[in-house]
Design an enzyme around this catalytic site. Structure first.
Site, short mmCIF file in Angstrom:
data_model
loop_
_atom_site.label_atom_id
_atom_site.label_comp_id
_atom_site.label_asym_id
_atom_site.label_seq_id
_atom_site.Cartn_x
_atom_site.Cartn_y
_atom_site.Cartn_z
N LEU A 124 0.84 -1.20 0.00
CA LEU A 124 0.00 0.00 0.00
C LEU A 124 0.88 1.26 0.00
O LEU A 124 0.79 2.10 -0.88
CB LEU A 124 -0.92 -0.02 1.24
CG LEU A 124 -1.87 1.16 1.43
CD1 LEU A 124 -2.90 1.22 0.31
CD2 LEU A 124 -2.60 1.06 2.78
N GLU A 126 3.75 4.07 -0.29
CA GLU A 126 4.67 4.48 -1.36
C GLU A 126 5.59 5.58 -0.83
O GLU A 126 5.32 6.16 0.22
CB GLU A 126 3.87 5.03 -2.55
CG GLU A 126 2.96 3.98 -3.16
CD GLU A 126 2.21 4.48 -4.39
OE1 GLU A 126 2.33 5.68 -4.73
OE2 GLU A 126 1.50 3.66 -4.99
N SER A 131 0.38 7.83 5.32
CA SER A 131 -0.90 8.01 5.99
C SER A 131 -2.00 8.36 4.99
O SER A 131 -3.14 7.90 5.12
CB SER A 131 -0.79 9.12 7.04
OG SER A 131 0.01 8.68 8.11
N ARG A 244 -5.36 -4.15 12.50
CA ARG A 244 -5.16 -3.27 13.65
C ARG A 244 -5.52 -3.97 14.96
O ARG A 244 -4.89 -3.73 16.00
CB ARG A 244 -5.97 -1.98 13.44
CG ARG A 244 -5.33 -1.10 12.38
CD ARG A 244 -6.19 0.03 11.86
NE ARG A 244 -5.46 0.75 10.81
CZ ARG A 244 -6.00 1.66 10.01
NH1 ARG A 244 -7.27 1.99 10.13
NH2 ARG A 244 -5.25 2.26 9.10
N ARG A 269 16.77 -7.71 42.24
CA ARG A 269 17.77 -6.65 42.37
C ARG A 269 17.67 -6.00 43.76
O ARG A 269 16.61 -5.48 44.13
CB ARG A 269 17.50 -5.60 41.28
CG ARG A 269 18.30 -4.34 41.40
CD ARG A 269 19.72 -4.55 40.94
NE ARG A 269 20.44 -3.28 40.89
CZ ARG A 269 21.75 -3.20 40.82
NH1 ARG A 269 22.50 -4.29 40.79
NH2 ARG A 269 22.34 -2.02 40.75
N GLN A 280 8.07 1.82 46.88
CA GLN A 280 6.77 2.19 46.33
C GLN A 280 6.86 2.85 44.95
O GLN A 280 5.94 2.71 44.14
CB GLN A 280 6.04 3.11 47.32
CG GLN A 280 5.60 2.33 48.56
CD GLN A 280 4.86 3.19 49.56
OE1 GLN A 280 4.91 4.42 49.50
NE2 GLN A 280 4.19 2.56 50.50
N GLU A 364 0.57 -0.08 10.16
CA GLU A 364 -0.88 -0.34 10.02
C GLU A 364 -1.70 0.86 10.52
O GLU A 364 -2.79 0.71 11.05
CB GLU A 364 -1.28 -1.67 10.65
CG GLU A 364 -0.54 -2.82 9.96
CD GLU A 364 -1.14 -4.19 10.11
OE1 GLU A 364 -2.35 -4.30 10.35
OE2 GLU A 364 -0.37 -5.17 9.97
N GLY A 365 -1.14 2.04 10.36
CA GLY A 365 -1.82 3.29 10.74
C GLY A 365 -1.24 3.85 12.01
O GLY A 365 -1.30 3.22 13.07
N THR A 366 -0.67 5.05 11.92
CA THR A 366 -0.08 5.69 13.11
C THR A 366 -1.17 5.98 14.16
O THR A 366 -2.37 5.96 13.84
CB THR A 366 0.56 7.04 12.74
OG1 THR A 366 -0.48 7.88 12.19
CG2 THR A 366 1.67 6.89 11.72
N1 COS Z 1 -13.96 -0.42 5.70
C1 COS Z 1 -14.59 -0.31 4.50
N2 COS Z 1 -14.57 0.83 3.76
C2 COS Z 1 -13.88 1.87 4.26
C3 COS Z 1 -13.21 1.81 5.50
C4 COS Z 1 -13.27 0.63 6.23
N3 COS Z 1 -12.66 0.50 7.41
N4 COS Z 1 -12.63 3.01 5.74
C5 COS Z 1 -12.92 3.80 4.67
N5 COS Z 1 -13.69 3.10 3.79
C6 COS Z 1 -14.26 3.59 2.54
C7 COS Z 1 -15.07 4.84 2.81
O1 COS Z 1 -16.40 4.50 3.18
C8 COS Z 1 -15.01 5.54 1.47
O2 COS Z 1 -15.95 4.95 0.59
P1 COS Z 1 -17.04 5.88 -0.21
O3 COS Z 1 -16.21 6.82 -1.02
O4 COS Z 1 -17.79 4.89 -1.00
O5 COS Z 1 -17.83 6.56 0.85
C9 COS Z 1 -13.63 5.19 0.95
O6 COS Z 1 -13.22 4.01 1.65
C10 COS Z 1 -12.63 6.29 1.20
O7 COS Z 1 -12.60 6.54 2.59
P2 COS Z 1 -12.17 7.96 3.19
O8 COS Z 1 -12.91 9.04 2.49
O9 COS Z 1 -12.28 7.88 4.66
O10 COS Z 1 -10.64 8.05 2.72
P3 COS Z 1 -9.48 9.05 3.10
O11 COS Z 1 -8.65 9.27 1.89
O12 COS Z 1 -10.03 10.26 3.77
O13 COS Z 1 -8.50 8.22 4.09
C11 COS Z 1 -7.66 7.22 6.08
C12 COS Z 1 -8.87 7.61 5.21
C13 COS Z 1 -6.76 8.39 6.41
C14 COS Z 1 -8.27 6.67 7.35
C15 COS Z 1 -6.86 6.10 5.35
O14 COS Z 1 -6.16 6.65 4.27
C16 COS Z 1 -5.89 5.38 6.25
O15 COS Z 1 -6.26 4.45 7.00
N6 COS Z 1 -4.58 5.75 6.21
C17 COS Z 1 -3.54 5.04 6.90
C18 COS Z 1 -3.03 3.96 6.02
C19 COS Z 1 -2.27 2.94 6.80
O16 COS Z 1 -2.72 2.41 7.80
N7 COS Z 1 -1.07 2.66 6.31
C20 COS Z 1 -0.23 1.71 6.96
C21 COS Z 1 0.47 0.97 5.91
S1 COS Z 1 -0.16 -0.58 5.66
S2 COS Z 1 0.98 -1.63 6.87
#
Ligand code: COS
Length: 384
Positions: A124, A126, A131, A244, A269, A280, A364-366
């Protein structure tokens, strides 16, 4: 949901024994060599660790989420690097196929992931999108029966080891944001796919990450997940909801281990004529850690049970991941403090854990992304 307590207890006992007798004694070797010995990898396969959450019909154990987090609590009492090797097959490297794959894709890949014959990775992130995952730039442009993939993925866990990648790429480059993204399975030996050098990290030696580079990589359109283009971001988010909860469980297991070590040290220790555990100020650190671990453990189990009930757990997964990973960081810090000077020395191992668990608050998300997800869901719920 626990389907059969007796069967689960047998599994948990065998994992606990494996951790105690096989993994913990090898921790420092793995940290020094940056490799998990092949004999241990074979034992992990025999124990079924690569297929904990893959459905039984595809050769896995088909654990429920509650059963899986209980297993994770056990295995993460050893260095996080061990879990990292099989975690992607149970989590982000296989769940795209489990959740959104068709029968053919499941038949083709899941049995080999479950046995550990191949490792699955999740592409995912890049160089310019972490984020803000929906801003990813890698493209997969349709050309007849194939997608032609170009782009670079970064920090890919198990990237060097993987046999298949669940790749999130833009199939509609003119559609900005998440809607233009699709999830596609890419096999390792596809021409045009290359793996960058292994990253040098702060901790978790033995667990590898690297760039995965795609240059005019041709992948059959039959490898598209979720049946149609544009659903890849949702696949990724669903995969991360489960991931998560598992990172939260890993945070609990690692914190329990560090607290066990700190308690043992505090009882042995002696300073000012008595074990430091009798002071304490040390007791406060032990007690705060115990209570916070208990809270995190309860959250993880609740989130897991909700997911087993088929409920939407976006909020609970983020709450659990945020709280448990931050808790784990605090426990790591207190453990080093209780060890004092010894906590700063490599030979006691606690500083290694301190560095290893720092990642839980990031991948997996900060924590900040979890806050954003939780608050957004609250506001959406209130205004609907
Ligand atoms: N399950 C199903 N669908 C989801 C979802 C979930 N948990 N979260 C979001 N969606 C859907 C939304 O409903 C939306 O769909 P619609 O456009 O049909 O309404 C779509 O996905 C886009 O969601 P959103 O508008 O919330 O996207 P954003 O670009 O605002 O991003 C965050 C949301 C920031 C939460 C997301 O980009 C994220 O989780 N970032 C962190 C990424 C990450 O964890 N990276 C770690 C690397 S992987 S180890």
């Amino acid at each position: 949901m626990i389907r059969d307590q007796e069967t689960l207890n047998i599994l948990l006992d065998s994992l606990s024994r494996f951790v105690r007798e096989r993994l913990i004694p090898q921790e420092s070797v793995v940290a020094e060599t940056d490799e998990i010995p092949a004999s241990l990898v074979s034992e992990m396969k025999e124990l079924g660790l690569f297929g904990l959450s893959i459905p039984e019909e595809y050769g896995g154990m088909g654990l429920t989420m509650e059963e899986e987090v209980l297993a994770t609590f056990e295995v993460t009492k050893a260095s996080p690097a061990f879990r990292s090797l099989f975690a992607t097959n149970n989590g982000i490297g296989a769940q795209g196929i489990v959740l959104d794959g068709n029968d053919e894709q499941k038949q083709k890949y899941l049995p080999r992931l479950a046995s550990g014959e191949i490792i699955g990775s999740f592409c995912l992130t890049e160089p310019d999108s972490g984020s803000d995952a929906g801003a990813l730039r890698t493209t997969a442009i349709r050309d007849g029966d194939h997608y032609v993939i170009n782009g670079t993925k970064r920090y890919i866990t198990n990237g060097p080891e993987a046999g298949i990648y669940t790749l999130m790429a833009r199939t509609a480059p003119d559609v900005k944001g998440p809607a233009g993204v699709s999830a596609i399975i890419v096999e390792r030996d596809t021409p045009g796919l290359s793996v960058g050098k292994i990253d040098k990290k702060m901790g978790q030696k033995g667990a590898h990450t690297a760039d995965i580079i795609f240059e005019n990589c041709r992948v059959p359109v039959t490898n598209l997940l979720a049946g149609r283009e544009g659903l890849g971001f949702k696949t990724a988010m669903k995969v991360l909801d489960k991931g998560r909860i598992n990172i939260a469980a890993a945070s609990v297991g690692a914190a329990e281990r560090m607290l066990e070590e700190a308690l043992k040290y505090a009882c042995e220790r002696v300073q000012f004529g008595k074990p430091i555990a009798e002071f304490q100020l040390i007791q406060a650190m032990l007690a705060d850690s115990k209570a916070e671990i208990y809270a995190a453990r309860s959250m993880v189990l609740d989130a897991a049970r909700r997911r087993d009930q088929g409920l939407d757990v976006g909020t609970e997964a983020s709450c659990a991941k945020m709280f448990a990973s931050e808790m784990c960081g605090r426990v790591a810090d207190r453990a080093v403090q209780i060890f004092g000077g010894a906590g700063y020395l490599a030979e006691y191992g606690i500083e290694r854990f301190y560095r290893d668990v720092r990642l839980f608050r990031i991948y997996e998300g900060t924590t900040q992304i979890q806050q954003l997800v939780i608050a957004r869901n609250m506001i959406r719920e209130y205004t609907k």
